[in-house]
Write a protein that holds these residues in place. Structure first.
Motif, short mmCIF file in Angstrom:
data_model
loop_
_atom_site.label_atom_id
_atom_site.label_comp_id
_atom_site.label_asym_id
_atom_site.label_seq_id
_atom_site.Cartn_x
_atom_site.Cartn_y
_atom_site.Cartn_z
N GLY A 194 -2.49 6.15 -10.40
CA GLY A 194 -3.44 6.83 -11.13
C GLY A 194 -3.72 7.58 -9.06
O GLY A 194 -3.34 9.47 -9.29
N THR A 195 -3.76 6.95 -8.15
CA THR A 195 -4.24 7.86 -7.22
C THR A 195 -3.13 7.88 -6.81
O THR A 195 -2.85 9.43 -5.76
CB THR A 195 -5.36 6.73 -5.92
N THR A 197 -0.83 9.76 -8.00
CA THR A 197 -0.57 10.81 -8.59
C THR A 197 -1.06 11.77 -7.80
O THR A 197 -0.79 13.02 -8.06
CB THR A 197 -0.78 10.12 -9.89
N GLU A 198 -2.44 11.21 -7.73
CA GLU A 198 -2.99 12.34 -7.13
C GLU A 198 -3.29 12.89 -5.77
O GLU A 198 -2.56 13.85 -5.32
CB GLU A 198 -4.96 12.22 -6.95
N LYS A 222 7.81 8.76 -9.55
CA LYS A 222 6.82 10.53 -9.88
C LYS A 222 6.32 10.93 -9.37
O LYS A 222 7.15 12.35 -9.50
CB LYS A 222 5.29 9.23 -9.95
#
Lengths: 258, 234
Positions: A194-195, A197-198, A222
Motif C-alpha cells: 500500500g505504502t 503504491t502511495e 506496480k
C-alpha cells in the motif's frame, strides 16, 4: 481505455522532447582481484525531459551500475554519459557536487534521511548546499512538505516517522533544488504494498505537475503502469525498451512469468 | 551551453554557512553522547595529567622564588632543590631534577600520544558508522570540504570540552596535593599568571591533538565516493 489515453503520451518523447540524459556506448568494467567483471557492455540510451522512465532487470544485470552512471554517481570505463548535454567525465569534484546539488534529486531504497535532523531540516539540507538563505529554504521546505502531505510533521526526526512517511520526506528532499532529474533507486523496495503504491503515485504526480524527469530502478511491477517507458537490462546490455502503450498489453504475461 | 552554466556557477561559491556545519556536528555529538564521552574522557585524562605536572611545577617554582626560610624547609623536605643560604644548588640534586624532568617529559609525551591514537580510533569508528550519512550528503551536493569541516569541528568540540574539564581536574588535584605539602603558602604565593599560561598551553595542546587525531578519518570520509556509501547495506 487506458490504452487509448496512453497512446499519445507514449509517442510524445520520440517526436519533440529534449534529451536530458544521454549515454553513448557506456561500458563498465570492475576488476575484482584477477577477475574482470563486465557490469555494462555498451549501453546507448536517451532519456527525455519530463518522462517517467523505469529501468528493470534482475540483480546483477548491471541495472544499478547504469542507474549510478545516469545519476552522475559513477563514471564509465568507456563511453560517455551526458547529463543536460554536459559530459560527466569532464567534470571536476566541485562541478560534480554542483550537478548533484542542482540538477539531480536522489531517492534511495533505504530513505537515507540524516538521523540527527528533523524532516524540515532534511528537506532543506540540499538548499543549504545550494547556498539558499535559511528563511527562503525554510519557506520552500514547508511548501515541499505540504506537497507530500507531511507539513504538520516537519519537526519530527526520521525515527519518529513511518517508512512511508520517511520516503515522502525523501521525495520532498529530492525536489528541493528543482532538479531536472529525480533518480529513484528501488523507492518502494523497503515499503509494503500500500505504502509503495502511495509513493509511486506521489512520484507520478510530481512528474506530471512539475514536469520533472523521473528515472527509477526497480523490480516492482506496480511501477510499470505509471512509466512512460520501461528499459529492461540483461547481462549489461539493453534487452528491450517499451512504451507504456505496448506494456499495457503485456503486463499480464510478465506477471504471469513470475 | 549547460556546461557554461556550470562554469559560471562553479565560480560562485556554494556558500556553506559554517553555522550549519557547527550545528550538525554538535548534534551528531549529542546523539552519540555515550561514545563521545568515552573519547572525551581520554582527552580529559591526558590533559589532566599534563596540567597537574605543569601547574605543580609552577607552584613549586613560585614557592622557591619566594625564598623564605620556612617555605624552603618544606621544599627541602619534599625533595626540591632550593637556593639555600649559600645561594648554590648542590650538583647532585640539580642532576636529580634534570633526570626527573626528562622522565616527566617522556611520560607526558606518551600519554598525549595514546590520547591522539584514541581520538583517531574513535573518529574512524564514527566515520565508518556514518558511511551512509556521508554518502547521502555527497549525493545532495556536499563538497569534500564540508565533510572535512564536519568531522574536524566535531573533534574540536570534543577536544575543547575534554581539555577544559581536564585542566579543571588536573589543577584541582594539584592544588589539593600541594596544600597537603605546603599548607597555606600555596595560596599566599599562588602563581596565577604562570598557571593561566600553562592552562592556555594545555588548551592549545588538547585541541590541536584532537584535530590531529581527526585529520586522517575526516580525509577518509571526504574522499569516499557516494556510490560506495550507497552500496553498503545497513
Amino acid at each position: 481505455m487506458t490504452e487509448k489515453q496512453a497512446q499519445p503520451a507514449a509517442n510524445q518523447p520520440l517526436t519533440e522532447q529534449r534529451t536530458v540524459v544521454r549515454t553513448q556506448g557506456v561500458k563498465k568494467l570492475y576488476t575484482m582481484g584477477s577477475i574482470e567483471v563486465h557490469a555494462l557492455r555498451g549501453v546507448d540510451l536517451e532519456i527525455y525531459s519530463g518522462e517517467y522512465m523505469s529501468i528493470m532487470g534482475p540483480s546483477g544485470s548491471g541495472k544499478s551500475t547504469l542507474f549510478n552512471m545516469v545519476g552522475g554517481l559513477d563514471k564509465p570505463s568507456e563511453g560517455k554519459v551526458y547529463i543536460d548535454e554536459v559530459d560527466v567525465a569532464q567534470l571536476d569534484a566541485y562541478e560534480l557536487a554542483w550537478l548533484r546539488c542542482r540538477k539531480i534529486g536522489y531517492i534511495f531504497q533505504s530513505f537515507n534521511l540524516i538521523p540527527v535532523m528533523t524532516a524540515l531540516e532534511n528537506v532543506t539540507l540540499p538548499m543549504v548546499f545550494a547556498g539558499l538563505s535559511s528563511d527562503d529554504s525554510r519557506d520552500k521546505g514547508m511548501d515541499l512538505l505540504e506537497k507530500v502531505g507531511l507539513k504538520d510533521r516537519h519537526s519530527h526526526k526520521p525515527f519518529e516517522l513511518s517508512g512511508g512517511q520517511q520516503q515522502r520526506v525523501a521525495v520532498a528532499r529530492a525536489l528541493a533544488n528543482d532538479p531536472a532529474v529525480v533518480l529513484a533507486d528501488e523507492p518502494t523496495g523497503n515499503l509494503d504494498l500500500g505504502t509503495g503504491t502511495e509513493i509511486i503515485d506521489l512520484l507520478k504526480s510530481m512528474n506530471e505537475v512539475s514536469g520533472v524527469t523521473v528515472i527509477s530502478a526497480t523490480h516492482d511491477h506496480k511501477m510499470l503502469s505509471v512509466s512512460d517507458r520501461v528499459v529492461w537490462i540483461k547481462d549489461g546490455q539493453i534487452e528491450n525498451i517499451k512504451l507504456r502503450a505496448e506494456l499495457d498489453i503485456e503486463v499480464a504475461s510478465v506477471e504471469g512469468e513470475d | 551551453m549547460a556546461n557554461q552554466d556550470i562554469q559560471v556557477a562553479g565560480g560562485r561559491e556554494i556558500v556553506l554557512p559554517l553555522s550549519k556545519a557547527v550545528e550538525i556536528s554538535i548534534r551528531s555529538l549529542k546523539i552519540r553522547f555515550g561514545r563521545s564521552l568515552i573519547t572525551t574522557s581520554g582527552i580529559i585524562l591526558a590533559i589532566a595529567f599534563l596540567m597537574s605536572v605543569w601547574s605543580s611545577s609552577d607552584i613549586v617554582s613560585s614557592l622557591r622564588d619566594a625564598n623564605k626560610t620556612d617555605i624552603n624547609l618544606l621544599l627541602q623536605k619534599n625533595g626540591v632543590a632550593t637556593s639555600d643560604g649559600t645561594g648554590s644548588v648542590s650538583a647532585e640534586s640539580a642532576k636529580r631534577t634534570m633526570e626527573e624532568q626528562s622522565k616527566q617529559t617522556w611520560l607526558i609525551s606518551l600519554s598525549l600520544l595514546v590520547c591522539v591514537v584514541g581520538i583517531a580510533n574513535a573518529m574512524l569508528m564514527s566515520v565508518t558508522e556514518r558511511f551512509r550519512e556521508i554518502g547521502t550528503m555527497k549525493c545532495l551536493g556536499a563538497l569534500d570540504s564540508f565533510i572535512i569541516k564536519l568531522f574536524l569541528l566535531e573533534s574540536t568540540f570534543q577536544g575543547l570540552a575534554g581539555t577544559i574539564s581536564g585542566i579543571t581536574i588536573g589543577l584541582l588535584m594539584t592544588v589539593v596535593l600541594a596544600t597537603f605539602d605546603y599548607g597555606q603558602f600555596v595560596f599566599e604565593h599562588f602563581p596565577l599568571t604562570a598557571v593561566l599560561r600553562s592552562a592556555g598551553a594545555a588548551i592549545v595542546a588538547g585541541t590541536s591533538l584532537s584535530l590531529i587525531g581527526a585529520m586522517l578519518p575526516a580525509y577518509k570520509a571526504a574522499k569516499m565516493e557516494p556510490v560506495e556509501a550507497m552500496r553498503l547495506e545497513a
